[in-house]
Design an enzyme around this catalytic site. Sequence first.
Site, PDB file in Angstrom:
ATOM      1  CB  CYS A  79      -7.578   3.749 -14.486  1.00 47.41           C
ATOM      2  SG  CYS A  79      -9.138   4.632 -15.381  1.00 47.41           S
ATOM      3  CG  HIS A 167      -9.813   0.868 -11.192  1.00 51.47           C
ATOM      4  ND1 HIS A 167      -8.915   1.808 -10.817  1.00 51.47           N
ATOM      5  CD2 HIS A 167     -10.675   1.578 -12.115  1.00 51.47           C
ATOM      6  CE1 HIS A 167      -9.059   2.979 -11.104  1.00 51.47           C
ATOM      7  NE2 HIS A 167     -10.021   2.984 -11.999  1.00 51.47           N
ATOM      8  CD  GLU A 169      -7.390  -0.379  -8.198  1.00 56.24           C
ATOM      9  OE1 GLU A 169      -7.733   0.907  -8.393  1.00 56.24           O
ATOM     10  OE2 GLU A 169      -7.002  -0.877  -8.971  1.00 56.24           O
ATOM     11  CG  ASP A 225      -4.086   3.011  15.915  1.00 50.09           C
ATOM     12  OD1 ASP A 225      -4.291   2.028  15.204  1.00 50.09           O
ATOM     13  OD2 ASP A 225      -5.015   4.035  15.463  1.00 50.09           O
TER      14      ASP A 225
END
Length: 509
Positions: A79, A167, A169, A225
């Site tokens: 893009c 795009h 993705e 985490d």
Amino acid sequence: MQEKILILDFGSQYTQLIARRVRELNVYCEIYPYNRFPAPDESVKGVILSGSPFSVRDEKAPRPDLSAIKGQLPLLGVCYGAQYLAHYYGGEVKASNKREYGRANLSFVDKTCPLFKGISQHSQVWMSHGDTIEHLPGNYTVVASTADVENAAYAVGGETTFGIQFHPEVYHSTEGLALLRNFVVDVCGCHQDWTPDSFIETTVTELRKKLGDDRVILGLSGGVDSTVAAMLLHRAIGPNLTCIFVDNGLLRKDEFTSVMENYKDLGLNVIGVDAGDLFLSRLAGVEEPERKRKIIGATFVDVFDAESKKVKDAKWLGQGTIYPDVIESSSVNGPSQTIKSHHNVGGLPDYMKLKVVEPLRLLFKDEVRRVGRSLGLADKFLNRHPFPGPGLAIRILGEITKEKVRLLQEADAIYISMLQEEGLYDQVWQAGTILLPVKSVGVMGDERTYESVVALRAVESTDGMTADWCHLPYEFLARVSNRIINNVRGINRVVYDISSKPPATIEWE
């Protein structure tokens, strides 16, 4: 040396998705602001330029120095990135006369171009740009078009440089992942060997080298985490790791006790610290969300500073910082664009004599879970919903008091337990209850009430960068509301949050 793809971020909302798609191919990548990226070394196999909210024609448009990249390494402009490579190397970009947003289909594909190997003739792609490439530089060749966009994709002669105005993705580009695979695997030559097992092996080796015989203190929260970070450090340095679980007075109901119980089977050295009164006293009278986060972060550091002095020769503070924390705490345009700060990003004050080690700093949440599974962690750790570092402080809008914490803990415990009881917990990425700074009139029996309102939040997500609200059954929500109102004195109204991210954030503060 771990091979990788660099992604230069021009501020696009989709930049993180590019990284997610590349990593789905078992190829490691890192995101850097376009104006603060490292000089490529032999580990860098290719570079991707992201989209941007800017136009290349804007006076303040991003203008990266690509002299060490273009023509030297495989390069893919997406893009804005494609328009930049056309505009600043002799082509022309103009405002488009036609809308170039949403779904489109390729009408021409150059099958000989390695970027489009195996891509269907009429493949659906996703456009999201107001400008369009009107003329390409002399050595640029069109390799894909749509009905409305002639220069939908191009290749540069004599280079492994490509540009696409759509795009790949996003999921709407149906063969976008195949196109990215063509670039990172076929063009860049990446080996697709970045897996949870390889991450563990590399990270443990690096931790041993970095830490040596030093002692490390790590703050546990009970979430995936910090637990995965602790297990990686434990595997690397064994008994030289001391874990500290701080009760900041803002945890879920009975969470301190249950989490300490869960850790008994992991072989970790865990110390529990009750600091709830200290946190709540410092938060008294504070309403502004960023101030709450800063106070909690500073208090967390103070508690650790005090605890670190009890651990002989401690030199490091381990943290479970993950990639979305890092990304959301920085931007291509500096701190003014930051959405919200994260109290575990950015280091420690000078007076605290500990260095920071963050084993998960470059992983997304779903990647952390996969690593945890490879480490042998049980589902009770891996399937826990994310819980914000500042805890219930950012789910109590306005001033925090002990009574408000109690109210929220009780309501939240009912909500979470009912999600678990009715088999909905694992279908939700994150759920929580928010105490609103308003009261509403209600009727209980023959009495008028004027009590607090809570909002229920439940979202679906992959890594927290984007999220959609969960369509929980109405009947379930009705039962939750009924149970909260009947059992938590002080709450007489329950609402459900149906906002997605973007434009909203997952947490309310």
